[in-house]
Design a protein around this motif. Sequence first.
Motif, PDB file in Angstrom:
ATOM      1  N   CYS A   1      -6.745   1.296  -0.709  1.00 55.38           N
ATOM      2  CA  CYS A   1      -6.099   2.085  -1.751  1.00 55.38           C
ATOM      3  C   CYS A   1      -7.116   2.575  -2.791  1.00 55.38           C
ATOM      4  CB  CYS A   1      -4.995   1.276  -2.432  1.00 55.38           C
ATOM      5  SG  CYS A   1      -3.526   1.109  -1.396  1.00 55.38           S
TER       6      CYS A   1
ATOM      7  N   HIS B   1      -3.325  -3.967  -7.865  1.00 52.27           N
ATOM      8  CA  HIS B   1      -3.448  -3.697  -6.434  1.00 52.27           C
ATOM      9  C   HIS B   1      -4.757  -2.965  -6.143  1.00 52.27           C
ATOM     10  CE1 HIS B   1      -1.598  -2.907  -2.367  1.00 52.27           C
ATOM     11  NE2 HIS B   1      -2.568  -1.980  -2.385  1.00 52.27           N
TER      12      HIS B   1
ATOM     13  N   CYS C   1      -7.625  -3.960  -3.349  1.00 51.05           N
ATOM     14  CA  CYS C   1      -7.401  -3.320  -2.051  1.00 51.05           C
ATOM     15  C   CYS C   1      -8.403  -2.177  -1.832  1.00 51.05           C
ATOM     16  CB  CYS C   1      -5.974  -2.787  -1.975  1.00 51.05           C
ATOM     17  SG  CYS C   1      -5.593  -2.021  -0.390  1.00 51.05           S
TER      18      CYS C   1
ATOM     19  N   CYS D   1       0.825  -1.215   0.000  1.00 54.30           N
ATOM     20  CA  CYS D   1       0.000   0.000   0.000  1.00 54.30           C
ATOM     21  C   CYS D   1       0.859   1.265   0.000  1.00 54.30           C
ATOM     22  CB  CYS D   1      -0.937   0.018   1.209  1.00 54.30           C
ATOM     23  SG  CYS D   1      -2.253  -1.213   1.098  1.00 54.30           S
TER      24      CYS D   1
HETATM   25 ZN   LIG Z   1      -3.481  -1.069  -0.798  1.00 50.96          ZN
END
Ligand SMILES: [Zn+2]
Length: 84
Positions: free
Chosen positions: A45, A38, A42, A12
Amino acid sequence: MANDQELGGLWCHEILQGLSDYLAGDLPKTQAAQVDLHLTQCPHCTQFGADFSKLLKQVQSLSKPPSLSPEGQAALWQVLTHGD
Ligand SMILES: [Zn+2]
């Protein structure tokens, strides 16, 4: 950062560090693809990226870039200190 985790080969904090380059299209394709991967996995994020992207567009759309409005400064400060 409490929510730091590795997804798609990136952490992250690496996403957040490279986010401005990613949004500006300055990242090499392989790195941008890793960031994409990602972001799809996630939630943390994804949320931050959406906020950051929105703010970046606001800043870029200002008619007088040299002087941020008080609202713009407050929003920028909030993003810069987010998640600390
Ligand atoms: Zn992340």
